[in-house]
Design a protein around this motif. Sequence first.
Motif, short mmCIF file in Angstrom:
data_model
loop_
_atom_site.label_atom_id
_atom_site.label_comp_id
_atom_site.label_asym_id
_atom_site.label_seq_id
_atom_site.Cartn_x
_atom_site.Cartn_y
_atom_site.Cartn_z
N GLU A 1 -17.79 -20.07 24.97
CA GLU A 1 -18.60 -19.72 26.14
C GLU A 1 -20.04 -20.18 25.98
O GLU A 1 -20.70 -19.89 24.99
CB GLU A 1 -18.58 -18.22 26.40
CG GLU A 1 -19.28 -17.84 27.69
CD GLU A 1 -19.08 -16.39 28.11
OE1 GLU A 1 -19.46 -16.06 29.25
OE2 GLU A 1 -18.55 -15.59 27.31
N ILE A 2 -20.51 -20.91 27.00
CA ILE A 2 -21.89 -21.35 27.06
C ILE A 2 -22.63 -20.35 27.93
O ILE A 2 -22.29 -20.16 29.09
CB ILE A 2 -21.99 -22.78 27.64
CG1 ILE A 2 -21.24 -23.76 26.74
CG2 ILE A 2 -23.45 -23.19 27.81
CD1 ILE A 2 -21.13 -25.15 27.30
N GLU A 3 -23.63 -19.73 27.34
CA GLU A 3 -24.37 -18.70 28.06
C GLU A 3 -25.74 -19.24 28.48
O GLU A 3 -26.19 -20.26 28.00
CB GLU A 3 -24.51 -17.47 27.18
CG GLU A 3 -23.15 -16.86 26.83
CD GLU A 3 -23.26 -15.67 25.90
OE1 GLU A 3 -24.36 -15.39 25.39
OE2 GLU A 3 -22.22 -15.02 25.69
N GLY A 4 -26.37 -18.52 29.38
CA GLY A 4 -27.69 -18.93 29.84
C GLY A 4 -27.59 -19.74 31.12
O GLY A 4 -26.59 -19.69 31.85
N THR B 1 -11.91 -28.06 21.49
CA THR B 1 -12.64 -26.88 21.95
C THR B 1 -13.41 -27.27 23.21
O THR B 1 -14.11 -28.28 23.23
CB THR B 1 -13.61 -26.36 20.88
OG1 THR B 1 -12.86 -26.00 19.71
CG2 THR B 1 -14.38 -25.14 21.37
N PHE B 2 -13.24 -26.47 24.25
CA PHE B 2 -13.92 -26.70 25.53
C PHE B 2 -15.10 -25.75 25.66
O PHE B 2 -14.97 -24.55 25.46
CB PHE B 2 -12.99 -26.39 26.71
CG PHE B 2 -11.75 -27.23 26.76
CD1 PHE B 2 -11.81 -28.53 27.21
CD2 PHE B 2 -10.52 -26.72 26.38
CE1 PHE B 2 -10.67 -29.31 27.28
CE2 PHE B 2 -9.38 -27.47 26.45
CZ PHE B 2 -9.45 -28.79 26.89
N GLY B 3 -16.26 -26.29 26.04
CA GLY B 3 -17.36 -25.44 26.45
C GLY B 3 -17.06 -24.94 27.85
O GLY B 3 -16.61 -25.72 28.70
N ALA C 1 -23.54 -24.50 17.04
CA ALA C 1 -22.72 -23.29 17.15
C ALA C 1 -21.35 -23.62 17.74
O ALA C 1 -20.33 -23.08 17.30
CB ALA C 1 -23.43 -22.24 17.99
N LEU C 2 -21.33 -24.51 18.72
CA LEU C 2 -20.07 -24.98 19.30
C LEU C 2 -19.22 -25.66 18.23
O LEU C 2 -18.03 -25.37 18.08
CB LEU C 2 -20.35 -25.94 20.46
CG LEU C 2 -19.18 -26.74 21.01
CD1 LEU C 2 -18.14 -25.84 21.66
CD2 LEU C 2 -19.67 -27.79 22.00
N LEU C 3 -19.82 -26.54 17.47
CA LEU C 3 -19.10 -27.26 16.42
C LEU C 3 -18.59 -26.29 15.36
O LEU C 3 -17.43 -26.38 14.92
CB LEU C 3 -19.99 -28.33 15.79
CG LEU C 3 -19.38 -29.14 14.65
CD1 LEU C 3 -18.14 -29.89 15.12
CD2 LEU C 3 -20.42 -30.10 14.08
N CYS C 4 -19.42 -25.35 14.94
CA CYS C 4 -18.99 -24.35 13.94
C CYS C 4 -17.82 -23.51 14.45
O CYS C 4 -16.87 -23.25 13.70
CB CYS C 4 -20.16 -23.45 13.54
SG CYS C 4 -21.38 -24.29 12.51
N ALA C 5 -17.88 -23.11 15.72
CA ALA C 5 -16.79 -22.32 16.30
C ALA C 5 -15.50 -23.15 16.32
O ALA C 5 -14.41 -22.63 16.03
CB ALA C 5 -17.15 -21.87 17.71
N HIS C 6 -15.62 -24.42 16.62
CA HIS C 6 -14.46 -25.32 16.63
C HIS C 6 -13.85 -25.41 15.23
O HIS C 6 -12.64 -25.25 15.06
CB HIS C 6 -14.89 -26.70 17.12
CG HIS C 6 -13.81 -27.73 17.02
ND1 HIS C 6 -12.79 -27.81 17.92
CD2 HIS C 6 -13.59 -28.70 16.09
CE1 HIS C 6 -11.97 -28.80 17.57
NE2 HIS C 6 -12.45 -29.35 16.47
N ILE C 7 -14.68 -25.65 14.23
CA ILE C 7 -14.20 -25.79 12.86
C ILE C 7 -13.57 -24.49 12.37
O ILE C 7 -12.48 -24.49 11.79
CB ILE C 7 -15.35 -26.24 11.93
CG1 ILE C 7 -15.79 -27.67 12.31
CG2 ILE C 7 -14.93 -26.16 10.46
CD1 ILE C 7 -17.09 -28.12 11.66
N GLU C 8 -14.25 -23.36 12.61
CA GLU C 8 -13.74 -22.06 12.16
C GLU C 8 -12.41 -21.70 12.79
O GLU C 8 -11.55 -21.09 12.17
CB GLU C 8 -14.77 -20.97 12.44
CG GLU C 8 -15.98 -21.03 11.54
CD GLU C 8 -17.07 -20.05 11.93
OE1 GLU C 8 -16.81 -19.15 12.75
OE2 GLU C 8 -18.19 -20.21 11.41
#
Length: 160
Positions: free
Chosen positions: A127-130, A41-43, A28-35
């Motif tokens: 944003e990293i949640e949890g 992109t920083f977590g 999901a992080l990688l997809c957000a970066h690509i999109e």
Amino acid sequence: MIPFLENSTEDYVICSDCDTVYNFDMNALLCAHIESGADITFGYVHGVLPAPSGRRMVLNMDENKKVREILIQPALTEECDYAVNVTVHNRKRLIQVIKDALSRNFTTITRDVYQRQQESFDMRGYEIEGYVRVIDSLSTYLSANEDLLKKEVRDALFCA
């Protein structure tokens, strides 16, 4: 590191430190970066900046999560968005960044590259949640271990 990156065929590189405990979907992080089309992109986590983290980056972002300002360990007591040292880079661009940093005798990527040259990059936040814990002292190490006694923490880390 440069020979490894130059011999790699992947388009993207995810870099992660070992001082943070979390479990999240890096796809999901990688997809957000690509999109987003970002260079970097920083977590990040939204919360109170952990102490005594002497090098934690605080990200000031716009509504599209574009990083507008990077502060390194500011004296904040209120909640903020702070990076947890997981980043996504375009592999070829990362090679250029590293080579340029070495030629300028830069010593830290956070201060010398991200902060000082932030206008040169399209940097975004994810944003990293949890459950997320930064381990940067004996006290935070013990606290994170005590958290593992809680079923909801174990489930978040090992069953997600």
